[in-house]
Design a protein around this motif. Sequence first.
Motif, PDB file in Angstrom:
ATOM      1  N   SER A 193       0.732  -1.164  -0.143  1.00  0.00           N
ATOM      2  CA  SER A 193       0.212  -0.021   0.015  1.00  0.00           C
ATOM      3  C   SER A 193       0.878   1.164   0.084  1.00  0.00           C
ATOM      4  CB  SER A 193      -0.745  -0.008   1.149  1.00  0.00           C
ATOM      5  OG  SER A 193      -1.631   1.164   1.442  1.00  0.00           O
ATOM      6  N   LEU A 194       2.027   1.235   0.521  1.00  0.00           N
ATOM      7  CA  LEU A 194       2.845   2.444   0.821  1.00  0.00           C
ATOM      8  C   LEU A 194       3.509   2.722  -0.552  1.00  0.00           C
ATOM      9  CD1 LEU A 194       4.767   4.611   2.199  1.00  0.00           C
ATOM     10  CD2 LEU A 194       6.110   2.548   2.895  1.00  0.00           C
ATOM     11  N   THR A 195       3.826   1.504  -1.265  1.00  0.00           N
ATOM     12  CA  THR A 195       4.376   1.750  -2.721  1.00  0.00           C
ATOM     13  C   THR A 195       3.362   2.226  -3.438  1.00  0.00           C
ATOM     14  OG1 THR A 195       5.898  -0.154  -1.994  1.00  0.00           O
ATOM     15  CG2 THR A 195       5.822   0.579  -4.179  1.00  0.00           C
ATOM     16  N   TYR A 196       2.341   1.734  -3.619  1.00  0.00           N
ATOM     17  CA  TYR A 196       1.108   2.049  -4.520  1.00  0.00           C
ATOM     18  C   TYR A 196       0.806   3.567  -4.271  1.00  0.00           C
ATOM     19  CZ  TYR A 196      -3.530   2.352  -6.589  1.00  0.00           C
ATOM     20  OH  TYR A 196      -4.630   2.737  -7.224  1.00  0.00           O
ATOM     21  N   CYS A 197       0.720   3.970  -2.961  1.00  0.00           N
ATOM     22  CA  CYS A 197       0.384   5.433  -2.786  1.00  0.00           C
ATOM     23  C   CYS A 197       1.357   6.530  -2.964  1.00  0.00           C
ATOM     24  CB  CYS A 197       0.030   5.573  -1.197  1.00  0.00           C
ATOM     25  SG  CYS A 197      -1.601   4.648  -0.838  1.00  0.00           S
ATOM     26  N   GLN A 198       2.832   5.675  -2.692  1.00  0.00           N
ATOM     27  CA  GLN A 198       3.780   6.698  -3.293  1.00  0.00           C
ATOM     28  C   GLN A 198       3.838   6.997  -4.571  1.00  0.00           C
ATOM     29  OE1 GLN A 198       6.030   8.358  -1.066  1.00  0.00           O
ATOM     30  NE2 GLN A 198       6.568   9.357  -3.185  1.00  0.00           N
ATOM     31  N   ARG A 231      -0.222   7.478   1.833  1.00  0.00           N
ATOM     32  CA  ARG A 231       0.906   7.154   2.160  1.00  0.00           C
ATOM     33  C   ARG A 231       1.601   7.201   3.663  1.00  0.00           C
ATOM     34  NH1 ARG A 231       5.454  11.008   0.285  1.00  0.00           N
ATOM     35  NH2 ARG A 231       4.517  12.237   1.951  1.00  0.00           N
ATOM     36  N   ASN A 232       1.264   8.172   4.117  1.00  0.00           N
ATOM     37  CA  ASN A 232       1.464   8.466   5.462  1.00  0.00           C
ATOM     38  C   ASN A 232       0.987   7.477   6.644  1.00  0.00           C
ATOM     39  OD1 ASN A 232       3.107  10.564   4.652  1.00  0.00           O
ATOM     40  ND2 ASN A 232       1.630  11.949   5.541  1.00  0.00           N
ATOM     41  N   ALA A 233      -0.405   7.013   6.171  1.00  0.00           N
ATOM     42  CA  ALA A 233      -1.058   6.229   6.848  1.00  0.00           C
ATOM     43  C   ALA A 233      -0.420   4.535   6.974  1.00  0.00           C
ATOM     44  CB  ALA A 233      -2.621   6.128   6.709  1.00  0.00           C
ATOM     45  N   SER A 234      -0.070   4.438   5.708  1.00  0.00           N
ATOM     46  CA  SER A 234       0.619   3.001   5.273  1.00  0.00           C
ATOM     47  C   SER A 234       1.883   3.115   6.227  1.00  0.00           C
ATOM     48  CB  SER A 234       1.043   2.847   3.902  1.00  0.00           C
ATOM     49  OG  SER A 234      -0.320   2.747   3.254  1.00  0.00           O
ATOM     50  N   ILE A 235       2.691   4.356   6.268  1.00  0.00           N
ATOM     51  CA  ILE A 235       4.031   4.331   6.759  1.00  0.00           C
ATOM     52  C   ILE A 235       3.992   3.783   8.578  1.00  0.00           C
ATOM     53  CG2 ILE A 235       5.898   5.641   7.610  1.00  0.00           C
ATOM     54  CD1 ILE A 235       5.662   6.979   5.246  1.00  0.00           C
ATOM     55  N   ILE A 236       2.860   4.529   9.029  1.00  0.00           N
ATOM     56  CA  ILE A 236       2.651   4.449  10.371  1.00  0.00           C
ATOM     57  C   ILE A 236       2.055   3.292  10.723  1.00  0.00           C
ATOM     58  CG2 ILE A 236       1.134   5.402  12.345  1.00  0.00           C
ATOM     59  CD1 ILE A 236       1.045   7.949  10.844  1.00  0.00           C
ATOM     60  N   LEU A 237       1.155   2.687  10.089  1.00  0.00           N
ATOM     61  CA  LEU A 237       0.773   1.424  10.298  1.00  0.00           C
ATOM     62  C   LEU A 237       1.672   0.321  10.270  1.00  0.00           C
ATOM     63  CD1 LEU A 237      -2.825   1.547   8.777  1.00  0.00           C
ATOM     64  CD2 LEU A 237      -2.407   1.489  11.032  1.00  0.00           C
ATOM     65  N   ALA A 238       2.619   0.312   8.967  1.00  0.00           N
ATOM     66  CA  ALA A 238       3.681  -0.432   8.888  1.00  0.00           C
ATOM     67  C   ALA A 238       4.606  -0.524   9.872  1.00  0.00           C
ATOM     68  CB  ALA A 238       4.560  -0.544   7.598  1.00  0.00           C
ATOM     69  N   ALA A 239       5.168   0.806  10.616  1.00  0.00           N
ATOM     70  CA  ALA A 239       5.941   0.863  11.763  1.00  0.00           C
ATOM     71  C   ALA A 239       5.259   0.254  12.986  1.00  0.00           C
ATOM     72  CB  ALA A 239       6.129   2.266  11.778  1.00  0.00           C
ATOM     73  N   GLY A 240       4.019   0.344  12.985  1.00  0.00           N
ATOM     74  CA  GLY A 240       3.188  -0.251  14.272  1.00  0.00           C
ATOM     75  C   GLY A 240       3.264  -1.820  14.249  1.00  0.00           C
ATOM     76  N   VAL A 241       3.153  -2.276  13.189  1.00  0.00           N
ATOM     77  CA  VAL A 241       3.209  -3.522  12.879  1.00  0.00           C
ATOM     78  C   VAL A 241       4.738  -4.122  13.352  1.00  0.00           C
ATOM     79  CG1 VAL A 241       3.117  -5.636  11.420  1.00  0.00           C
ATOM     80  CG2 VAL A 241       1.417  -3.852  11.451  1.00  0.00           C
TER      81      VAL A 241
END
Length: 284
Positions: A193-198, A231-241
């Motif tokens: 999702s992060l890659t797609y949104c970026q 993109r920002n939400a994906s970064i935060i969630l990926a870091a949380g996981v």
Amino acid sequence: MDNLPLTDRFEAEWNKRWCFPLICRLMIVIFLMAGTVQTVLAQEDKNDLINLADSLYVEGKLDEAELTALRALQNSESLPPIDRARLYRILGFTYVAQGENQKAKRQFINWLQIDPLANLDPLYISPKIINVFTEAQQEYKNTRTPPLDYAHLNMQMRAVRRSLIFPGLGQLYREQQIKGFALVASEIILLGSLTYCQIKYDQARDRYLDETNPAVMQSRYDDCNLYYHGRNASIILAAGVYLYSLFDIIYFHPQTEPNSSPLSISITEDFTPSLSLRLTLPEF
């Protein structure tokens, strides 16, 4: 001194340069030798007390044996461990003979703290003493600090290293299959999702910057803003996981240890064999 004859001046210079320092050195040597002799005599005196306490116990003079052993134990820090062990042994024997088993047990435990492998020969020692000594051994074993489980620590470190590489790998190593696969899948989805949104954000931003029609500019901006927040939400969630995977692997331990074989066969109630495959990650 210049007015003295040559012989007197030579004698005075000799006394000044050599006699006084030599006397000082001799006094220091004598002092050290006296201290050494005193230490040796004190050690011999302690050994005499230990031998005397042993002899008094053998002769049946229990009260005198106890007092002599306790006297020898004064300032026990200066005694070698082997001498302290002998005294604790003598006191244990003496207290058993006096019917004070609790005191005897304490002395035997003191002995075991010096020599954990100490034992008594039942061919030469009375069963009464053997029984009290056995109780002391059991109590000593129960109060000892258990050794560190290095095997479990090594397994924990390997699991942590895997989770540092990618979330969920440590859980898979510890056979927490559901949690491990869930964390791996979640991280892959979020990274995708992060890659797609970026990519979409870059495209939307370029379209917004290239747009010259005021009627369409707001729509272009909304698209750009949508992918930016995605993109920002994906970064935060990926870091949380990722952080949750590490927290889980460090602070929460599974109830079962991992098996050595990746394959397991079980028999159901209707006697039908069932084959299951376990994912095993390589050691590193």
